[in-house]
Write a protein that holds these residues in place. Structure first.
Motif, PDB file in Angstrom:
ATOM      1  N   PRO A 144      -1.572   4.330  -5.758  1.00  0.00           N
ATOM      2  CA  PRO A 144      -2.812   4.873  -6.331  1.00  0.00           C
ATOM      3  C   PRO A 144      -3.810   3.783  -6.706  1.00  0.00           C
ATOM      4  O   PRO A 144      -3.450   2.621  -6.910  1.00  0.00           O
ATOM      5  CB  PRO A 144      -2.318   5.622  -7.574  1.00  0.00           C
ATOM      6  CG  PRO A 144      -1.014   4.970  -7.921  1.00  0.00           C
ATOM      7  CD  PRO A 144      -0.410   4.543  -6.634  1.00  0.00           C
ATOM      8  N   THR A 145      -5.070   4.197  -6.789  1.00  0.00           N
ATOM      9  CA  THR A 145      -6.152   3.302  -7.210  1.00  0.00           C
ATOM     10  C   THR A 145      -6.576   3.671  -8.621  1.00  0.00           C
ATOM     11  O   THR A 145      -6.851   4.846  -8.896  1.00  0.00           O
ATOM     12  CB  THR A 145      -7.361   3.438  -6.265  1.00  0.00           C
ATOM     13  OG1 THR A 145      -6.949   3.102  -4.942  1.00  0.00           O
ATOM     14  CG2 THR A 145      -8.493   2.521  -6.709  1.00  0.00           C
ATOM     15  N   PRO A 146      -6.629   2.708  -9.543  1.00  0.00           N
ATOM     16  CA  PRO A 146      -6.960   3.046 -10.931  1.00  0.00           C
ATOM     17  C   PRO A 146      -8.442   3.349 -11.123  1.00  0.00           C
ATOM     18  O   PRO A 146      -9.308   2.755 -10.481  1.00  0.00           O
ATOM     19  CB  PRO A 146      -6.565   1.783 -11.697  1.00  0.00           C
ATOM     20  CG  PRO A 146      -6.720   0.675 -10.696  1.00  0.00           C
ATOM     21  CD  PRO A 146      -6.332   1.275  -9.365  1.00  0.00           C
TER      22      PRO A 146
ATOM     23  N   VAL B 182      -2.382   0.559 -12.866  1.00  0.00           N
ATOM     24  CA  VAL B 182      -1.286   0.792 -11.927  1.00  0.00           C
ATOM     25  C   VAL B 182      -0.133  -0.115 -12.327  1.00  0.00           C
ATOM     26  O   VAL B 182      -0.315  -1.327 -12.506  1.00  0.00           O
ATOM     27  CB  VAL B 182      -1.707   0.524 -10.473  1.00  0.00           C
ATOM     28  CG1 VAL B 182      -0.504   0.649  -9.533  1.00  0.00           C
ATOM     29  CG2 VAL B 182      -2.803   1.481 -10.053  1.00  0.00           C
TER      30      VAL B 182
ATOM     31  N   LEU C 252       0.421   5.482 -11.689  1.00  0.00           N
ATOM     32  CA  LEU C 252      -0.946   5.461 -12.196  1.00  0.00           C
ATOM     33  C   LEU C 252      -0.907   5.997 -13.627  1.00  0.00           C
ATOM     34  O   LEU C 252      -0.631   7.182 -13.847  1.00  0.00           O
ATOM     35  CB  LEU C 252      -1.852   6.322 -11.321  1.00  0.00           C
ATOM     36  CG  LEU C 252      -3.325   6.411 -11.728  1.00  0.00           C
ATOM     37  CD1 LEU C 252      -3.993   5.037 -11.625  1.00  0.00           C
ATOM     38  CD2 LEU C 252      -4.051   7.436 -10.874  1.00  0.00           C
TER      39      LEU C 252
ATOM     40  N   TYR D 136       5.386   2.884  -7.904  1.00  0.00           N
ATOM     41  CA  TYR D 136       4.105   2.561  -8.537  1.00  0.00           C
ATOM     42  C   TYR D 136       3.625   3.782  -9.308  1.00  0.00           C
ATOM     43  O   TYR D 136       3.670   4.903  -8.809  1.00  0.00           O
ATOM     44  CB  TYR D 136       3.057   2.187  -7.483  1.00  0.00           C
ATOM     45  CG  TYR D 136       3.310   0.857  -6.804  1.00  0.00           C
ATOM     46  CD1 TYR D 136       2.723  -0.311  -7.272  1.00  0.00           C
ATOM     47  CD2 TYR D 136       4.136   0.790  -5.689  1.00  0.00           C
ATOM     48  CE1 TYR D 136       2.952  -1.526  -6.635  1.00  0.00           C
ATOM     49  CE2 TYR D 136       4.373  -0.421  -5.052  1.00  0.00           C
ATOM     50  CZ  TYR D 136       3.778  -1.576  -5.534  1.00  0.00           C
ATOM     51  OH  TYR D 136       4.014  -2.775  -4.909  1.00  0.00           O
TER      52      TYR D 136
ATOM     53  N   ALA E 177      -2.741  -3.605 -11.383  1.00  0.00           N
ATOM     54  CA  ALA E 177      -4.146  -3.309 -11.109  1.00  0.00           C
ATOM     55  C   ALA E 177      -4.728  -2.547 -12.286  1.00  0.00           C
ATOM     56  O   ALA E 177      -4.012  -1.871 -13.029  1.00  0.00           O
ATOM     57  CB  ALA E 177      -4.301  -2.499  -9.825  1.00  0.00           C
ATOM     58  N   GLY E 178      -6.057  -2.665 -12.430  1.00  0.00           N
ATOM     59  CA  GLY E 178      -6.739  -1.978 -13.518  1.00  0.00           C
ATOM     60  C   GLY E 178      -6.764  -2.837 -14.770  1.00  0.00           C
ATOM     61  O   GLY E 178      -5.962  -3.756 -14.949  1.00  0.00           O
TER      62      GLY E 178
ATOM     63  N   THR F 189       0.821  -1.208   0.000  1.00  0.00           N
ATOM     64  CA  THR F 189       0.000   0.000   0.000  1.00  0.00           C
ATOM     65  C   THR F 189       0.857   1.260   0.000  1.00  0.00           C
ATOM     66  O   THR F 189       0.322   2.354  -0.144  1.00  0.00           O
ATOM     67  CB  THR F 189      -0.911   0.027   1.233  1.00  0.00           C
ATOM     68  OG1 THR F 189      -0.093  -0.033   2.414  1.00  0.00           O
ATOM     69  CG2 THR F 189      -1.877  -1.152   1.222  1.00  0.00           C
TER      70      THR F 189
ATOM     71  N   GLU G 135       0.581   6.831  -0.839  1.00  0.00           N
ATOM     72  CA  GLU G 135      -0.182   5.594  -0.984  1.00  0.00           C
ATOM     73  C   GLU G 135      -0.137   5.119  -2.429  1.00  0.00           C
ATOM     74  O   GLU G 135      -0.066   5.939  -3.362  1.00  0.00           O
ATOM     75  CB  GLU G 135      -1.643   5.809  -0.564  1.00  0.00           C
ATOM     76  CG  GLU G 135      -1.820   6.070   0.924  1.00  0.00           C
ATOM     77  CD  GLU G 135      -3.292   6.128   1.307  1.00  0.00           C
ATOM     78  OE1 GLU G 135      -4.153   6.084   0.396  1.00  0.00           O
ATOM     79  OE2 GLU G 135      -3.564   6.215   2.516  1.00  0.00           O
TER      80      GLU G 135
END
Length: 332
Positions: free
Chosen positions: A30-32, A38, A103, A101, A80-81, A2, A28
């Motif tokens: 990122p969230t896609p 990501v 995005l 990481y 992710a994503g 995270t 943090e």
């Protein structure tokens, strides 16, 4: 995971950058969102052009912003994503380096085959570095078989490719300059017909000795004294591809050289600056030809790898000091 670590520009350098111009920041992961992925970066590129982006001046690319992550070429794995043509597990190239990481808009990522070559090669010999050498030599300078080619900064990522491509495409003589005896020996091992250490004496004198019949094509990574020497040595209708001028990136005063620009007139020289982004139409041809040379063992490439995102600033500074052989990369 995270937690994400990234390198921010803490202040704008005055002259040579220092470690104080950079800051390691934790954020943090990122969230896609829709159309985003990501990427867990594996390697990031540090390049000379990045020094110019640290200045708050108008240029061909926007300057880096203070207190924000730097960016640049990177390669990593999608974690992710999901978007059209890209899914977790894919290896992708993108432009958001200097962080663990990233995005990334999926449309801005290019999927590559990690089984075709080591993934780091997509940031060097099979990537922007190789295409810069290929386009600058063959399209911008329009090298023809039998010609004499001079490459400054020839032990670097781009220069070492230029010399080898020139030989493979039939150059009559290829000459390189570098900054240490070890680098000079490496150039000779790569097939350069002559190489010299620019610390050993005036560049113009060493170039004259290495190219007694003059120079037809000059690939410039350094500028300054090297450009002046090349202008003096170039034959009628010589062509120079101006790729970089690392000798003056950290200068606080205007450069003294070249002082012989009037020779451009009588010799009918062409000095042409270029950006690799203007030559994307050559990418497919370049990858096909370069992959063949690599497969047949006809071309070699060097990488200098520094481990850890926290060491990215020192890798960048080391590259500016000429401590790298070939491409300078950070393994994240």
């Amino acid at each position: 995971m995270t937690t994400n670590r990234e390198i921010h520009l803490a202040s704008r350098p005055q002259g040579w950058p220092t470690a104080d111009n950079f800051r390691l920041v934790t954020s943090e992961v990122p969230t896609p969102g829709p159309g985003q992925i990501v990427v867990r970066n594996r390697f990031i590129s540090v390049d000379p052009y990045m020094r110019g982006r640290m200045n708050d001046v108008k240029s061909y690319v926007p300057p880096f912003q203070l207190d924000a992550p730097l960016d640049g070429g990177a390669i990593g794995e999608v974690v992710a994503g999901e978007a059209d043509g890209v899914k977790p597990g894919d290896t992708v190239l993108h432009g958001l380096g200097w962080r663990e990481y990233a995005l990334v808009d999926a449309k801005a990522a290019r999927r590559v085959d990690p089984n075709l070559a080591p993934v780091s090669a997509y940031l060097s010999v099979l990537g922007m570095t190789g295409l810069t050498a290929y386009a600058g030599l063959l399209e911008v300078a329009a090298m023809k078989p039998g010609e004499t080619v001079f490459v400054s900064g020839a032990a670097g990522a781009v220069g070492s490719m230029v010399g080898q491509i020139a030989k493979l495409r039939g150059a009559g003589r290829v000459i390189g300059s570098a900054g240490s005896p070890a680098k000079v020996e490496r150039l000779k091992a790569l097939g350069f017909d002559a190489a010299f250490n620019y610390h050993d004496g005036p560049v113009s004198e060493q170039l004259r000795a290495a190219a007694p019949d003059g120079v037809d094509v000059y690939f410039d990574n350094v500028g300054g004294e090297h450009l002046e020497a090349a202008i003096g040595a170039m034959n009628l209708h010589g062509r120079a591809a101006i790729c970089g001028m690392i000798a003056q990136y950290n200068a606080t005063e205007p450069p003294a050289a070249p002082r012989n620009l009037a020779l451009v007139i009588g010799k009918r020289l062409t000095l042409r600056g270029f950006l690799v982004g203007d030559h994307g139409h050559l990418r497919e041809q370049f990858v096909q030809e370069m992959a063949g040379w690599l497969r047949d063992g006809k071309i070699s490439y060097d990488e200098t790898v520094v481990d850890g995102i926290e060491n990215a600033p020192e890798a960048f500074l080391g590259m500016l000091r000429g401590e790298n052989l070939g491409k300078m990369l950070v393994r994240v």
